[in-house]
Design a protein around this motif. Structure first.
Motif, PDB file in Angstrom:
ATOM      1  N   TYR A 151      36.563  41.207  40.846  1.00  0.00           N
ATOM      2  CA  TYR A 151      37.005  40.182  41.666  1.00  0.00           C
ATOM      3  C   TYR A 151      38.214  40.757  42.616  1.00  0.00           C
ATOM      4  CZ  TYR A 151      34.168  36.656  39.753  1.00  0.00           C
ATOM      5  OH  TYR A 151      32.984  36.119  39.092  1.00  0.00           O
ATOM      6  N   SER A 180      36.634  42.874  45.289  1.00  0.00           N
ATOM      7  CA  SER A 180      35.819  42.290  46.149  1.00  0.00           C
ATOM      8  C   SER A 180      36.128  41.853  47.448  1.00  0.00           C
ATOM      9  CB  SER A 180      35.395  40.902  45.427  1.00  0.00           C
ATOM     10  OG  SER A 180      34.553  40.123  46.517  1.00  0.00           O
ATOM     11  N   PHE A 207      36.466  38.099  48.185  1.00  0.00           N
ATOM     12  CA  PHE A 207      37.536  37.155  47.372  1.00  0.00           C
ATOM     13  C   PHE A 207      38.882  37.720  47.840  1.00  0.00           C
ATOM     14  CE2 PHE A 207      34.408  36.183  44.494  1.00  0.00           C
ATOM     15  CZ  PHE A 207      34.965  35.119  43.790  1.00  0.00           C
TER      16      PHE A 207
END
Length: 151
Positions: free
Chosen positions: A8, A11, A14
Motif C-alpha cells: 500500500y 501503490s 493509495f
C-alpha cells in the motif's frame, strides 16, 4: 489461504489518495487559521469557479466528485453568503450556471497564498528536477485516467 502481498505504501492509487486527503486537511486548517471560514467543499467551489466561471451545476458536481443534491445545498450556502450566484443559462433557461461574485473573488488571494505556502512545505526535500518530474508524471497519469473514464 494466505493473503497476497500488496504494498500500500508504494501503490500510486493509495499514495495519491492519501496525499489528496492530507493536503485538503492541511489546507483547510491553514485557511481557517488565516480567517477564511469556508469548508473544504466551499473553497473548492470558489477555486473551480475562479478558473472556469459560469459552470453548470452538473459540471461543477462532476469536477468536485459529489452528487448534484449535496452540491445544490452547498451552492445555497455560498449564495446566501453572497460568494456565488446562480443565473439561468442564456440558451437553455432550465440550466443554472454558477458564477463567482466579487466577494468570492476577494477570498481567492488568501486561498492561493495559503496553497502556495503549503506547496512549499510539502515539496520540501524535492529538487527542482524531482518536482518537475513529479508534476509531469502526475499530468500523464491524469490524462490516462481521463481517457479511461471516457471509455
Amino acid at each position: 489461504m494466505p493473503t497476497p502481498h500488496f504494498d500500500y505504501d508504494r501503490s500510486i492509487g493509495f499514495l495519491v489518495g492519501d496525499c489528496y486527503r492530507l493536503h485538503g486537511t492541511t489546507l483547510d486548517r491553514q485557511l481557517r487559521q488565516n480567517g477564511l471560514g469556508l469548508s473544504p467543499s466551499q473553497w473548492r467551489v470558489i477555486g473551480h469557479l475562479s478558473r472556469t466561471d459560469g459552470l453548470t451545476q452538473t459540471q461543477l458536481a462532476e469536477l468536485l466528485n459529489i452528487e448534484r443534491a449535496p452540491l445544490g445545498t452547498l451552492i445555497d450556502k455560498l449564495e446566501a453568503a453572497k460568494l456565488v450566484e446562480r443565473q439561468a443559462d442564456a440558451s437553455d433557461r432550465r440550466l443554472k450556471r454558477v458564477f463567482i461574485t466579487p466577494a468570492g473573488l476577494s477570498m481567492l488571494p488568501t486561498i492561493i497564498e495559503t496553497a502556495a505556502e503549503i506547496t512549499t512545505q510539502i515539496t520540501q526535500g524535492l529538487s527542482e528536477t524531482q518536482l518537475a518530474a513529479l508534476i509531469d508524471g502526475l499530468q500523464i497519469v491524469k490524462k490516462n485516467l481521463q481517457r479511461l473514464k471516457e471509455k
